[in-house]
Design a protein around this motif. Structure first.
Motif, short mmCIF file in Angstrom:
data_model
loop_
_atom_site.label_atom_id
_atom_site.label_comp_id
_atom_site.label_asym_id
_atom_site.label_seq_id
_atom_site.Cartn_x
_atom_site.Cartn_y
_atom_site.Cartn_z
N GLY A 261 0.81 -1.21 0.00
CA GLY A 261 0.00 0.00 0.00
C GLY A 261 0.84 1.26 0.00
N SER A 262 2.12 1.15 -0.24
CA SER A 262 2.98 2.32 -0.27
C SER A 262 2.51 3.28 -1.35
CB SER A 262 4.43 1.89 -0.56
OG SER A 262 5.27 3.01 -0.56
N GLY A 263 2.57 4.58 -1.06
CA GLY A 263 2.10 5.57 -1.99
C GLY A 263 0.70 6.06 -1.66
N PRO B 205 -17.40 13.92 4.21
CA PRO B 205 -16.35 13.63 3.24
C PRO B 205 -15.03 13.29 3.94
CG PRO B 205 -17.53 15.62 2.63
CD PRO B 205 -17.95 15.26 4.04
N THR B 206 -14.41 12.21 3.51
CA THR B 206 -13.13 11.77 4.07
C THR B 206 -12.17 11.48 2.92
OG1 THR B 206 -13.95 9.49 4.14
CG2 THR B 206 -14.14 10.77 6.17
N PRO B 207 -11.76 12.53 2.19
CA PRO B 207 -10.89 12.30 1.03
C PRO B 207 -9.63 11.55 1.42
CG PRO B 207 -10.92 14.63 1.62
CD PRO B 207 -11.91 13.94 2.50
N GLN B 208 -9.24 10.60 0.59
CA GLN B 208 -8.04 9.81 0.85
C GLN B 208 -6.95 10.21 -0.13
OE1 GLN B 208 -9.18 5.72 0.48
NE2 GLN B 208 -10.24 5.69 2.43
N SER B 209 -5.79 10.53 0.39
CA SER B 209 -4.65 10.86 -0.45
C SER B 209 -4.17 9.59 -1.13
CB SER B 209 -3.54 11.47 0.40
OG SER B 209 -2.43 11.78 -0.39
N ASP B 210 -3.99 9.67 -2.43
CA ASP B 210 -3.57 8.50 -3.20
C ASP B 210 -2.62 8.95 -4.31
OD1 ASP B 210 -3.29 6.17 -4.67
OD2 ASP B 210 -5.42 5.68 -4.62
N GLN B 211 -1.33 8.76 -4.11
CA GLN B 211 -0.28 9.06 -5.08
C GLN B 211 -0.40 10.49 -5.63
OE1 GLN B 211 -0.03 5.91 -7.96
NE2 GLN B 211 -0.06 4.34 -6.38
N GLY B 212 -0.53 11.46 -4.73
CA GLY B 212 -0.56 12.86 -5.10
C GLY B 212 -1.93 13.39 -5.49
N GLN B 213 -2.93 12.55 -5.47
CA GLN B 213 -4.30 12.97 -5.77
C GLN B 213 -5.19 12.59 -4.60
OE1 GLN B 213 -5.40 11.33 -9.58
NE2 GLN B 213 -4.15 12.80 -10.67
N CYS C 204 -12.19 17.43 -4.53
CA CYS C 204 -12.58 16.08 -4.13
C CYS C 204 -13.77 16.13 -3.18
CB CYS C 204 -11.40 15.37 -3.47
SG CYS C 204 -11.76 13.66 -3.04
N ILE C 205 -13.74 17.05 -2.23
CA ILE C 205 -14.85 17.18 -1.27
C ILE C 205 -16.13 17.55 -2.01
CG2 ILE C 205 -15.73 18.58 0.64
CD1 ILE C 205 -12.78 18.65 1.66
N GLU C 206 -16.03 18.49 -2.94
CA GLU C 206 -17.20 18.92 -3.72
C GLU C 206 -17.78 17.76 -4.52
OE1 GLU C 206 -17.92 21.70 -7.58
OE2 GLU C 206 -16.61 22.54 -6.03
N LEU C 207 -16.92 17.00 -5.20
CA LEU C 207 -17.37 15.86 -5.99
C LEU C 207 -17.94 14.76 -5.10
CD1 LEU C 207 -17.62 14.50 -8.76
CD2 LEU C 207 -15.26 13.67 -8.47
N THR C 208 -17.32 14.54 -3.96
CA THR C 208 -17.80 13.52 -3.02
C THR C 208 -19.20 13.84 -2.56
OG1 THR C 208 -15.55 13.04 -2.25
CG2 THR C 208 -17.36 12.43 -0.79
N ASP D 160 -12.92 7.43 -8.37
CA ASP D 160 -12.53 8.75 -8.89
C ASP D 160 -11.34 9.32 -8.12
OD1 ASP D 160 -15.16 9.69 -10.56
OD2 ASP D 160 -15.70 8.51 -8.78
N LEU D 161 -10.37 9.87 -8.86
CA LEU D 161 -9.25 10.59 -8.27
C LEU D 161 -9.29 12.03 -8.76
CD1 LEU D 161 -6.36 8.00 -8.70
CD2 LEU D 161 -7.50 8.64 -6.58
#
Length: 95
Positions: free
Chosen positions: A13-15, A35-43, A75-79, A67-68
């Motif tokens: 799960g690195s990154g 909303p709980t946006p998750q950081s995923d490889q810079g997005q 991200c919060i708005e889209l979520t 979706d990233l």
């Protein structure tokens, strides 16, 4: 050794860093969307906790999409938009 490190990172799960703070909750048709946006490889991945009710009768659904998005605010708005649409379509069946 670089190939083995890359393969190990895929499974470890690195990154992916899930330590992004949750946003303010939004009420919609008796549901609460947090909303709980998750950081995923810079997005940021579209993700939220949808709840309804209180105490022992509270129901919870972990809302995660593929979706990233480039920024946390986008991200919060889209979520919120996608969660509202899902609530409108499914209602209590979400649980």
């Amino acid at each position: 050794m670089g190939i083995f490190s890359s393969i190990a990172n895929l499974f470890s799960g690195s990154g992916t860093d899930n330590s992004v703070p949750a946003a303010d909750p939004v009420e919609h048709n008796g549901f609460t969307i947090t909303p709980t946006p998750q950081s995923d490889q810079g997005q940021y991945r579209v993700c939220a906790i949808i709840t309804k009710g209180e105490g022992e009768t509270q129901k919870q659904h972990n809302f995660i999409r593929s979706d990233l998005v480039a920024s946390r605010d986008e991200c919060i708005e889209l979520t919120v938009r996608k969660a509202k649409m899902t609530i409108d379509q499914m209602g209590d069946q979400i649980f």
